[in-house]
Design an enzyme around this catalytic site. Structure first.
Site, PDB file in Angstrom:
ATOM      1  CG  LEU A  23      18.175  -7.879  56.848  1.00  0.00           C
ATOM      2  CD1 LEU A  23      18.240  -8.345  55.407  1.00  0.00           C
ATOM      3  CD2 LEU A  23      19.548  -7.959  57.486  1.00  0.00           C
ATOM      4  CG  ASP A  24      20.138  -1.764  60.387  1.00  0.00           C
ATOM      5  OD1 ASP A  24      19.048  -1.819  60.993  1.00  0.00           O
ATOM      6  OD2 ASP A  24      21.247  -1.735  60.955  1.00  0.00           O
ATOM      7  N   PRO A  25      18.328  -0.629  56.444  1.00  0.00           N
ATOM      8  CG  PRO A  25      17.101   1.361  56.277  1.00  0.00           C
ATOM      9  CD  PRO A  25      17.678   0.400  57.286  1.00  0.00           C
TER      10      PRO A  25
END
EC number: 5.4.99.25
Length: 316
Positions: free
Chosen positions: A50-52
């Protein structure tokens, strides 16, 4: 001893799945390493990043469960996506440079038509700010150098795309999609269909395959728990196969399966099943049923089975 020095407790062989509610601003690997430290686990991995920028469900695998992490990576996902209408950015999300601003002016009918156009099987052009590789380099590395390369469209499936709310320049959508879907690209494409442009301002993953955010814990909650409570958050290693049929084997049959031997079965054909031994024998691993045979695939080792049978008390 310096009171500021921490006592380093030994790592241990844990086998299970932790459903983590990943916080904003933390990479998936950073979240994994924090959970791994808190659980004192020897071996751990996640089931896709999951992206930041994104929050929500991040299934973490420990020990034997890492053997099945690919299954969740390939599973359908569900999200709540928040869009900022009227602005397109260089990264299709809020972290990019604003490239263009337009007036937000569309009817309910136009919105419903745009949503319908993005449902089902669609082609997406992967964004330059993504981890896809081009000649050995990640696209986002090239994008940072100001280089743009041609990307091949990818076929994905938007199983569901529903409006949750819309007020002014903010819109929230519920999305259920196949693996490999870029929600940033979906937001950008919707903005173009509406004639005003859009970018993704927030993203929260709510489901991953058969797993749901409602069962997840946060890192803060994990920090506040004692060791016994942390161990209790681990779900069984077969959690990632929760939507697969289950087969219970006798002790003799279980031994043959663990030895990698095919056996005849009356079970219905299935691409993947969960194989269990007799009570109280634990989960043995995954297999498939084809041509009237049970065919072993990914199996737990004897050491992993012993640890699972010994239970949490053996880990303290």
């Amino acid at each position: 001893m310096n009171p500021q020095q921490r006592v380093r407790l030994p790592r241990r062989a844990l086998h299970g799945v932790l459903l983590l509610d990943k916080p904003l601003g933390l990479s998936s690997n950073d979240a994994l390493q924090r959970a791994k430290r808190l659980l004192r686990a020897e071996k751990a991995g996640h089931t896709g990043t999951l992206d930041p920028l994104a929050t929500g469900l991040l299934p973490l695998c420990f020990g034997a469960a890492t053997k099945f992490s690919q299954l969740n990576l390939e599973a359908d996902k569900a999200y709540v996506a928040t869009l900022r209408l009227g602005q397109t950015t260089s990264t299709a999300d809020r972290e990019g440079e604003i490239l263009r601003e337009r007036e937000v002016n569309f009817s309910d009918e136009q919105l419903q038509q745009a949503l319908q156009a993005l449902r089902g099987e669609i082609d997406q052009i992967p964004p330059m700010h993504s981890a896809l590789k081009h000649q050995g380099k990640a696209l986002y590395e090239l994008a940072r150098q100001g280089v743009e390369v041609e990307r091949t469209p990818r076929r994905v499936c938007i199983h569901a795309l529903e409006l949750l709310s819309h007020a002014g320049e903010t819109m929230q959508l519920a999305v259920r999609c196949s693996k490999g879907t870029y929600i940033r690209t979906l937001a950008q494409d919707l903005g173009e269909l509406l004639g005003c442009g859009a970018h993704l301002s927030a993203l929260r993953r709510t489901q991953s395959g058969p797993l749901d955010l409602a069962q997840a814990v946060t890192l803060d909650q994990l920090e506040d728990m004692n060791d016994e409570q942390r161990l209790a958050t681990l779900l069984p290693p077969d959690t990632l196969l929760a939507d697969c049929p289950q087969i219970r084997l006798s002790a003799e049959e279980a031994g043959k399966l663990l030895a990698g031997i095919r056996r005849r079965t009356s079970a219905a054909p299935a691409a993947r099943v969960r194989a269990f031994g007799p009570e109280p024998l634990a989960f043995l691993g995954s297999a498939r049923v084809a041509g009237g045979e049970l065919i072993p695939e990914r199996l737990l080792s004897p050491v992993e089975l012993q640890t699972l049978l010994a239970g949490p008390a053996s880990l303290t």
